[in-house]
Scaffold this active site. Sequence first.
Site, PDB file in Angstrom:
ATOM      1  N   LYS A 195       0.521  -1.475  -0.020  1.00  0.00           N
ATOM      2  CA  LYS A 195      -0.238  -0.111  -0.031  1.00  0.00           C
ATOM      3  C   LYS A 195       0.909   0.833  -0.208  1.00  0.00           C
ATOM      4  O   LYS A 195       2.388   1.312   0.506  1.00  0.00           O
ATOM      5  CB  LYS A 195      -1.017  -0.040   1.136  1.00  0.00           C
ATOM      6  CG  LYS A 195      -1.992   0.708   0.864  1.00  0.00           C
ATOM      7  CD  LYS A 195      -3.624  -0.264   0.516  1.00  0.00           C
ATOM      8  CE  LYS A 195      -4.000   0.854   0.328  1.00  0.00           C
ATOM      9  NZ  LYS A 195      -5.466   0.504   0.010  1.00  0.00           N
ATOM     10  N   ASP A 248      -7.170   4.819  -4.375  1.00  0.00           N
ATOM     11  CA  ASP A 248      -7.188   5.085  -2.644  1.00  0.00           C
ATOM     12  C   ASP A 248      -8.590   6.354  -2.626  1.00  0.00           C
ATOM     13  O   ASP A 248      -8.552   6.641  -3.715  1.00  0.00           O
ATOM     14  CB  ASP A 248      -6.292   3.839  -2.314  1.00  0.00           C
ATOM     15  CG  ASP A 248      -6.974   3.226  -0.461  1.00  0.00           C
ATOM     16  OD1 ASP A 248      -8.053   2.646  -0.511  1.00  0.00           O
ATOM     17  OD2 ASP A 248      -7.772   4.584   0.310  1.00  0.00           O
ATOM     18  N   ASN A 277     -15.885   6.463  -4.707  1.00  0.00           N
ATOM     19  CA  ASN A 277     -16.445   5.349  -5.891  1.00  0.00           C
ATOM     20  C   ASN A 277     -16.296   4.179  -5.095  1.00  0.00           C
ATOM     21  O   ASN A 277     -17.978   3.657  -5.710  1.00  0.00           O
ATOM     22  CB  ASN A 277     -14.361   5.617  -6.482  1.00  0.00           C
ATOM     23  CG  ASN A 277     -14.075   3.686  -6.995  1.00  0.00           C
ATOM     24  OD1 ASN A 277     -13.999   2.985  -6.796  1.00  0.00           O
ATOM     25  ND2 ASN A 277     -14.826   3.810  -8.509  1.00  0.00           N
TER      26      ASN A 277
HETATM   27  P1  NDP Z   1     -13.041   8.242  -2.743  1.00  0.00           P
HETATM   28  O1  NDP Z   1     -11.948   9.126  -1.806  1.00  0.00           O
HETATM   29  O2  NDP Z   1     -13.657   8.170  -3.851  1.00  0.00           O
HETATM   30  O3  NDP Z   1     -14.229   8.587  -1.298  1.00  0.00           O
HETATM   31  C1  NDP Z   1     -14.108   8.139  -0.162  1.00  0.00           C
HETATM   32  C2  NDP Z   1     -15.313   8.820   0.578  1.00  0.00           C
HETATM   33  O4  NDP Z   1     -15.547   8.902   1.887  1.00  0.00           O
HETATM   34  C3  NDP Z   1     -15.836  10.521   0.021  1.00  0.00           C
HETATM   35  O5  NDP Z   1     -16.905  10.967  -0.180  1.00  0.00           O
HETATM   36  C4  NDP Z   1     -15.127  10.903   1.635  1.00  0.00           C
HETATM   37  O6  NDP Z   1     -15.734  12.847   1.688  1.00  0.00           O
HETATM   38  C5  NDP Z   1     -15.562   9.851   2.918  1.00  0.00           C
HETATM   39  N1  NDP Z   1     -14.752   9.689   4.353  1.00  0.00           N
HETATM   40  C6  NDP Z   1     -13.891  10.331   4.231  1.00  0.00           C
HETATM   41  N2  NDP Z   1     -13.680  10.410   5.836  1.00  0.00           N
HETATM   42  C7  NDP Z   1     -14.620  10.445   5.856  1.00  0.00           C
HETATM   43  C8  NDP Z   1     -14.923  10.549   7.032  1.00  0.00           C
HETATM   44  N3  NDP Z   1     -13.871  10.702   8.050  1.00  0.00           N
HETATM   45  N4  NDP Z   1     -16.358  10.437   7.553  1.00  0.00           N
HETATM   46  C9  NDP Z   1     -16.683  10.290   6.825  1.00  0.00           C
HETATM   47  N5  NDP Z   1     -17.012  10.155   5.020  1.00  0.00           N
HETATM   48  C10 NDP Z   1     -15.814  10.170   5.101  1.00  0.00           C
HETATM   49  O7  NDP Z   1     -12.192   6.223  -1.642  1.00  0.00           O
HETATM   50  P2  NDP Z   1     -12.747   5.379  -2.364  1.00  0.00           P
HETATM   51  O8  NDP Z   1     -14.154   5.238  -2.621  1.00  0.00           O
HETATM   52  O9  NDP Z   1     -11.926   4.722  -3.003  1.00  0.00           O
HETATM   53  O10 NDP Z   1     -12.609   5.033  -1.131  1.00  0.00           O
HETATM   54  C11 NDP Z   1     -13.664   4.508   0.469  1.00  0.00           C
HETATM   55  C12 NDP Z   1     -12.678   3.499   1.615  1.00  0.00           C
HETATM   56  O11 NDP Z   1     -13.078   2.155   0.176  1.00  0.00           O
HETATM   57  C13 NDP Z   1     -11.474   3.542   1.798  1.00  0.00           C
HETATM   58  O12 NDP Z   1     -11.865   2.666   2.969  1.00  0.00           O
HETATM   59  C14 NDP Z   1     -10.530   2.890   0.927  1.00  0.00           C
HETATM   60  O13 NDP Z   1      -9.702   2.399   1.556  1.00  0.00           O
HETATM   61  C15 NDP Z   1     -11.631   1.458   0.276  1.00  0.00           C
HETATM   62  N6  NDP Z   1     -11.630   0.359  -0.434  1.00  0.00           N
HETATM   63  C16 NDP Z   1     -11.161   0.981  -1.635  1.00  0.00           C
HETATM   64  C17 NDP Z   1     -11.365   0.565  -2.755  1.00  0.00           C
HETATM   65  C18 NDP Z   1     -11.168   1.212  -4.073  1.00  0.00           C
HETATM   66  O14 NDP Z   1     -11.294   0.735  -5.108  1.00  0.00           O
HETATM   67  N7  NDP Z   1     -11.280   2.372  -4.550  1.00  0.00           N
HETATM   68  C19 NDP Z   1     -10.491  -0.984  -2.863  1.00  0.00           C
HETATM   69  C20 NDP Z   1     -10.984  -1.527  -1.725  1.00  0.00           C
HETATM   70  C21 NDP Z   1     -11.004  -0.649  -0.392  1.00  0.00           C
HETATM   71  P3  NDP Z   1     -15.188  13.494   1.328  1.00  0.00           P
HETATM   72  O15 NDP Z   1     -15.705  13.671  -0.095  1.00  0.00           O
HETATM   73  O16 NDP Z   1     -15.779  14.871   1.644  1.00  0.00           O
HETATM   74  O17 NDP Z   1     -13.676  13.696   1.420  1.00  0.00           O
END
Ligand code: NDP
Length: 448
Positions: free
Chosen positions: A127, A167, A243
Site C-alpha cells: 500500500k 484508493d 468510488n
Molecule cells: P474516495 O476518495 O473515492 O471516497 C471516500 C469517501 O469517503 C468520500 O465520500 C469522502 O468524503 C468520504 N470520507 C472520507 N473521510 C471521511 C470521514 N472521516 N467520514 C465520513 N466520510 C468520509 O475513496 P474510495 O471510495 O476509493 O475509498 C473508500 C474506502 O474504501 C477506503 O477505506 C478505501 O481504502 C476502501 N477501498 C477502496 C477501494 C477502491 O477500489 N477504491 C478498494 C478497496 C477498499 P469527501 O468527499 O468529503 O472527501
Amino acid sequence: MKNAYLQRVYDQVLARDPDAPEFHQCIREFLESLENIVDDHPEWEKNGILERFIEPDRTVTFRVTWVDDAGKVQVNRGYRVQYNSAIGPYKGGLRFHPSVNLSVIKFLGFEMNLKNGLTTLPLGGGKGGSDFDPKGKSEAEIMRFCQAFITELYRHIGQFTDIPAGDIGVGSREIGYMFGQMKRITNRFEAATLTGKGLTYGGSLVRTEATGYGICYFTQEMLKKMCGTDFAGKTVIVTGSGNVAIFCAEKVMQLGGKVVAMSDSNGYVYDPAGIDLDLIKDIKLVRRARIKEYAKEKDGAVYKEGCRNIWDIPCQIALPCATQNEVDATEAKKIIAGGCIALAEGANMPCTIEAVELLHAAGIPVGPAKAVNAGGVSTSALEMSQNSIRMNWSFEEVDEKLHGIMKGIFEAAYDASVAVGQPGNLVVGANVASFLKIADAMVAQGIV
Ligand code: NDP
C-alpha cells in the site's frame, strides 16, 4: 491474548511502533483470530512466521516536491509499504489524504496482504500514498503532484514487483497522470504496472464499479447463508459518496434494496424516498461538490452536518464505505438499536474492535473489509490479465468473474470460521483462511 506466543508478538509490535494506533488495531484483531489454532502449529514459532508476517518486507518513504499554481514550491511525504510477496508481487492502492502517515499505510498494507490471499489470485500485499490533500487543488496542481509522486515511486514498482492502484483521493484521473509520467520516464508501455487505468489505455470494464459491486455480491451470500434473506425491500445505509460508496449503492438498488442515506466527510443526506443516485453521481463525480447540495436539489431530502450521526437513522443493512474507524461503540449501539440484521465493511477497517464485538454480541453478522471489499483488487488482477494477453473482456465477462470470486471469498471465510470452532465469525474466518495460505507459501520458500 491468552496464548503466550501471540502476546509476545503483539508486545513486540507495540514496542517497535509505539505511535501507530491503526497498525496496532489491525495486528491485534489478526493475532486474536489465531487463538484457537496457534497451538496446533508449533512450526510458526520455530520459523518466526508471525514475526515475519507482521513486519513489511520493505518500507519506502520519500519527498514529493511540486509547484503550486502561485509558483510556490510545496513538499509532501510519499510512502510505499511492500508488505509480503509470498504468493505474488506486491499489490495495493495509493491514498492521497492529509491523514496519511506510516501507521495508516502499514495497517492498509497489512490488511491488503490478507485480502489478496483471499482472492484466489496470485497477489502479494502492499500500500502507499501521500499526505497530499487533493481538496481545493486545481486540475494542473493535481497533475503536477501526481507526476512528482510517480517520478520517485516508479523505480520501486513494476508488473512483476509491485502494482499500485487507486484508493481515497486517487481515481482514474490520478492513475492516468501517473501512468503517463511513468511512460515518459521509462519509454515503456507497461500497462500491468498500474491498475484502475482508463478504458482507452489498458483499463478494464467493471474496475470502476468493482469494489462496490463486490461488496454487494459478498453481502448477498452473507444474507442468504446467515440471515436466510436478500436485499429485496431492505432499507440500507451506505456511508461515504466516493468510488466505493457510489457503486455499492448502485448495486444495492439493482438488487432491490432501498438506500436511504449517504455521507461525505462533512455530513450526511437522508432521503426517505430512496437516494437518487444520478444526482449523487453528478454532485460528487462530475461537479466534485459537497453532498449537502443533494438536499438543496431533491424534494423531501434533508442534510445534517456531522457524518457520524448518519447511524441515528434506522436501517436493516449497514454498509460503511467511507474510511477507517467510522463506526465505534457509540455508532454500533445505534446500528443495533435501529434493527440492523447485517453489516458489511466496504471501507478498510471502518469498525473498531469494540464495535465488532458489540455487533457480534447482538447476533449481527459482520463481513470484514478484507473479504467484503476484495472485489476491487480482484478486478485489478483481471485488468492485469487482460493487459498481459493484450485483449479486452466484455463487461459481462468481467462482472461474472468478479461475482464468482466474491462468492468464493465468502465461502472460504465462512468455512474457515466453522473449521476453527467459531461458526459465523467471518472476521476470524477471513484472517485464518488467508493466513494459512500465505504462511504455507512462506514456509515452502524457506527463510527469506
Ligand atoms: P474516495 O476518495 O473515492 O471516497 C471516500 C469517501 O469517503 C468520500 O465520500 C469522502 O468524503 C468520504 N470520507 C472520507 N473521510 C471521511 C470521514 N472521516 N467520514 C465520513 N466520510 C468520509 O475513496 P474510495 O471510495 O476509493 O475509498 C473508500 C474506502 O474504501 C477506503 O477505506 C478505501 O481504502 C476502501 N477501498 C477502496 C477501494 C477502491 O477500489 N477504491 C478498494 C478497496 C477498499 P469527501 O468527499 O468529503 O472527501
